[in-house]
Motif scaffolding. Structure first.
Motif, PDB file in Angstrom:
ATOM      1  N   PRO A  50       0.827  -1.207   0.000  1.00  0.00           N
ATOM      2  CA  PRO A  50       0.000   0.000   0.000  1.00  0.00           C
ATOM      3  C   PRO A  50       0.860   1.255   0.000  1.00  0.00           C
ATOM      4  CG  PRO A  50      -0.709  -1.556   1.694  1.00  0.00           C
ATOM      5  CD  PRO A  50       0.603  -2.049   1.189  1.00  0.00           C
ATOM      6  N   GLY A  51       0.492   2.217  -0.838  1.00  0.00           N
ATOM      7  CA  GLY A  51       1.163   3.501  -0.807  1.00  0.00           C
ATOM      8  C   GLY A  51       2.535   3.550  -1.427  1.00  0.00           C
ATOM      9  N   THR A  52       2.917   2.511  -2.182  1.00  0.00           N
ATOM     10  CA  THR A  52       4.240   2.542  -2.819  1.00  0.00           C
ATOM     11  C   THR A  52       4.232   3.339  -4.113  1.00  0.00           C
ATOM     12  OG1 THR A  52       3.710   0.347  -3.719  1.00  0.00           O
ATOM     13  CG2 THR A  52       5.159   0.423  -1.807  1.00  0.00           C
ATOM     14  N   GLY A  53       3.084   3.895  -4.476  1.00  0.00           N
ATOM     15  CA  GLY A  53       3.033   4.795  -5.632  1.00  0.00           C
ATOM     16  C   GLY A  53       2.634   4.138  -6.930  1.00  0.00           C
ATOM     17  N   LYS A  54       1.968   2.990  -6.856  1.00  0.00           N
ATOM     18  CA  LYS A  54       1.615   2.276  -8.091  1.00  0.00           C
ATOM     19  C   LYS A  54       0.697   3.120  -8.975  1.00  0.00           C
ATOM     20  CE  LYS A  54       0.045  -1.325  -5.837  1.00  0.00           C
ATOM     21  NZ  LYS A  54       0.402  -0.934  -4.453  1.00  0.00           N
ATOM     22  N   SER A  55      -0.312   3.752  -8.376  1.00  0.00           N
ATOM     23  CA  SER A  55      -1.250   4.534  -9.184  1.00  0.00           C
ATOM     24  C   SER A  55      -0.636   5.838  -9.665  1.00  0.00           C
ATOM     25  CB  SER A  55      -2.533   4.806  -8.388  1.00  0.00           C
ATOM     26  OG  SER A  55      -3.231   3.587  -8.161  1.00  0.00           O
ATOM     27  N   VAL A  56       0.308   6.389  -8.911  1.00  0.00           N
ATOM     28  CA  VAL A  56       1.036   7.569  -9.380  1.00  0.00           C
ATOM     29  C   VAL A  56       1.838   7.216 -10.625  1.00  0.00           C
ATOM     30  CG1 VAL A  56       2.873   9.197  -8.801  1.00  0.00           C
ATOM     31  CG2 VAL A  56       1.121   8.664  -7.120  1.00  0.00           C
ATOM     32  N   LEU A 111      -6.305  -1.778   7.675  1.00  0.00           N
ATOM     33  CA  LEU A 111      -5.330  -1.223   8.609  1.00  0.00           C
ATOM     34  C   LEU A 111      -4.248  -0.394   7.929  1.00  0.00           C
ATOM     35  CD1 LEU A 111      -4.938  -4.328  10.939  1.00  0.00           C
ATOM     36  CD2 LEU A 111      -5.778  -2.075  11.652  1.00  0.00           C
ATOM     37  N   THR A 112      -4.244  -0.370   6.599  1.00  0.00           N
ATOM     38  CA  THR A 112      -3.204   0.389   5.890  1.00  0.00           C
ATOM     39  C   THR A 112      -3.786   1.517   5.036  1.00  0.00           C
ATOM     40  OG1 THR A 112      -3.204  -1.301   4.136  1.00  0.00           O
ATOM     41  CG2 THR A 112      -1.532  -1.500   5.851  1.00  0.00           C
TER      42      THR A 112
END
Length: 629
Positions: free
Chosen positions: A267-273, A592-593
């Motif tokens: 989660p939040g590693t920037g895949k969609s960015v 939770l993330t």
């Protein structure tokens, strides 16, 4: 889809054969018979249109019935294909037929209207047919360079001017006009101004042979929109992933071959960015590219964000099951975001028999583009049948003789950038070996355990008052009332002691001020409803409140999952216990993330709350809002 000349269709309608043939074509295309209302609409509306066309002496114009728009399930009623009387160029008129006798604009939105036959507002037919025209121009290669060849009309053949006069509040143009029965003469004049009394065979051939895919104009608009909306900064392995795709596209075009790219990260590693950055660059280069996901909420939000000012950009965002009949390598790039939501197959009970090939969904997506790109997090598989993994994609690529590049994203930007918190979550849920860890505050992420749902909600509401975003979500352990009568508030299905709140809205319309499901995570009005994993997945907010239900409890020295208390309809009796256990744990990993600044956890089970306090460094009950550290 059925195609006939006006004269042929008129003769068949007179004998009844036209409606039989339409029904047979429908069964062939969709795998089931048309509904009674659809068949009735053919029998009532088509003769009215044919009468106008015959009076206009357009006998040789070709009629394309029930044409499915590319990469969508939407169908036009009729497309008239012919020759423009002045230019000699192909000319197309999309006709939307309505049996309405009266309709009035919705008081809150002129683009919608109210009709007695429907319980909810529907799109104004002027805007509806305009949308079909715009979409066809954007996604049919025969029209992409000639948008002027297409126009659209809505013909309300049972309506008087008095009955529908309010609909004219929507501006009309060549792609969206409305004619009532009282304006039949004007309708005839309009048709003859766009169609000559000559054969439309070649025009129909060209339209049906048009290559499906985004037009250059649409890609140019998307490039400008994405560039102007955000300036994305890619760091380290994000940049590596981006460049890996760009180089693969360059090689595929230069040497005419395919490559597969997999980008994996938590989660939040920037895949969609990365996905949005790639779309912007590809459109600037004039490459044919689409974005696809398996999530209604995620796709709806991406459409809203990327098409904020240019609505046509929204059509570049598709679903994984849109590519069952896509042309092989018809796209340069297909970006499959949230690819852990892929299914075994795209077919469902509504899939036409002709499209039930048994082909794996991942194979369809790989086939659709020269460079298919998959962005995924293997720990976010939360439904039976979801199966997007690196190994699966790599195996399919190998079976097709294709090179598969895998790029792993380690750094993450969700949960305050706290790798320690993500590690704590996956170890807590035993999704990685080693057992749960005691939380050690790292000044990036806050972790709190609440004694009650009231305490959790009060804490989150205080943070909202300070300008932070916040949401509450829960495991799927309470029934969900999905049909809410018009005018009534959402029922409070999530009940814990004296505390009761509704689930988020089920469906695509707002209810009593609560946003539709797809916007729960991003609309401020989403606070106050409890979100489920299917509406929270893919999104983030500053503060996340998570209710762990009785489907996951701590007993002794381990977690116990109890499938009997789950109300999730996707768990069937045939779903193995091991799969249910994994999916429940993955569900709570997703919930939770979601938080960017902090997470407040509450368990409905006393022993589990005590274990969470111990692991969070709150050995004894701490007031909500106390900083753990």
């Amino acid at each position: 889809m059925l195609r006939e000349t006006v004269s042929e269709a008129h003769a068949q309608a007179h004998s009844g054969a036209l409606f039989l043939r339409l029904s047979e074509a429908f069964v062939h295309d969709h795998g089931h018979r048309p509904s009674a209302s659809e068949a009735r609409s053919w029998e009532k509306s088509l003769p009215a249109l044919l009468s106008v066309l015959t009076a206009a002496r357009l006998d040789d114009v070709h009629m394309i019935f029930e044409h499915q728009l590319p990469l969508t399930s939407k169908r036009t009623d009729v497309i008239l294909a012919g020759v423009h009387p002045k230019t000699g160029e192909p000319s197309y008129v999309i006709v939307e037929l309505k049996q309405w006798s009266q309709a009035e604009p919705d008081p809150e939105n002129d683009l919608l209207c109210r009709v007695d036959a429907y319980s909810r507002p529907v799109l104004n037919p002027i805007e509806q047919v305009r949308g079909y025209c715009d979409y066809l121009v954007s996604f049919n290669g025969a029209l992409s360079d000639h948008p002027e060849h297409v126009c659209g009309v809505a013909y309300l053949h049972n309506a008087t001017e008095f009955g529908v006069t309010g609909l004219y509040v929507v501006e009309q143009d060549d792609r969206g006009r409305l004619f009532s029965e009282e304006r039949r003469g004007e309708f005839t004049q309009f048709l003859t101004s766009r169609l000559a009394p000559t054969s439309g065979a070649l025009a129909a051939d060209a339209l049906l042979a048009g290559k499906p895919g985004p037009s250059k104009q649409l890609m140019a608009v998307a490039a400008e929109e994405i560039r102007d909306r955000e300036q994305f900064v890619l760091l380290d392995e994000q940049r590596i992933a981006y460049e890996t795709v760009v180089r693969a596209v360059r090689r595929s075009l230069r040497s005419d071959h395919k490559e597969v790219v997999v980008i994996t990260g938590g989660p939040g590693t920037g895949k969609s960015v990365i996905a949005m950055s790639l779309l912007g660059e590809l459109y600037r280069q004039g490459r044919q590219a689409l974005h696809a996901t398996g999530s209604s909420s995620f796709t709806t939000t991406m459409r809203k964000v990327a098409g904020f000012r240019k609505p046509q950009v929204r059509d570049l965002f598709k679903y994984f099951n849109s590519f069952m009949t896509a042309e092989r390598n018809g796209l340069d790039v297909l970006i499959c975001d949230e690819a852990h939501r892929m299914r075994e197959t795209s077919a469902n009970r509504y899939t036409p028999a002709a499209n039930r090939t048994g082909k794996a969904q991942v194979a369809e997506l790989i086939d659709a583009a020269r460079v298919p790109v998959f962005l995924l997090d293997e720990h976010q598989v939360v439904r039976p049948g979801e199966m997007g993994t690196v190994e699966q994609i790599r195996d399919h690529a190998a079976g097709m003789g294709l090179v598969c590049h895998v790029v792993s994203l380690d750094s993450q930007f969700r949960c305050g950038g706290s790798d320690a918190y993500l590690q704590w979550v996956v170890r807590l849920l035993e999704l990685e070996p080693g057992g749960p860890l005691e939380w050690e505050p790292d000044d990036k992420m806050e972790l709190l355990v609440a004694d009650s749902p009231e305490e959790m909600e009060s804490f989150l509401d205080e943070r909202r008052a300070q300008g932070y975003s916040a949401r509450m979500s829960a495991g799927y352990c309470w029934k969900w009332t999905k049909k809410v009568p018009a005018g009534q508030a959402l029922p409070t299905d999530v009940v814990i002691g004296d505390w009761a709140r509704p689930w988020n809205v089920f469906g695509d319309r707002a209810v009593a001020g609560a946003p539709p499901a797809a916007l729960w995570a991003t609309d401020p009005a989403g606070f106050g409803q409890v979100g489920c994993v299917y509406t929270a997945q893919g999104f983030e907010y500053d503060w996340s409140g998570v209710i762990i239900g009785p489907d996951l409890v701590w007993r002794g020295d381990k977690w116990i999952t109890d499938r009997t208390v789950s109300k999730d309809p996707v768990f069937k009796k045939s779903t193995p216990d091991a799969d249910v256990d994994r999916l429940i744990r993955n569900t709570y990993k997703v919930l939770l993330t979601r938080g960017m600044i902090g997470t407040v956890v509450y368990s409905t089970d006393a022993e589990t709350r005590e274990k969470l306090r111990e692991l969070a460094g709150q050995a004894e009950s701490a007031p909500a809002g106390a900083h753990v550290g």
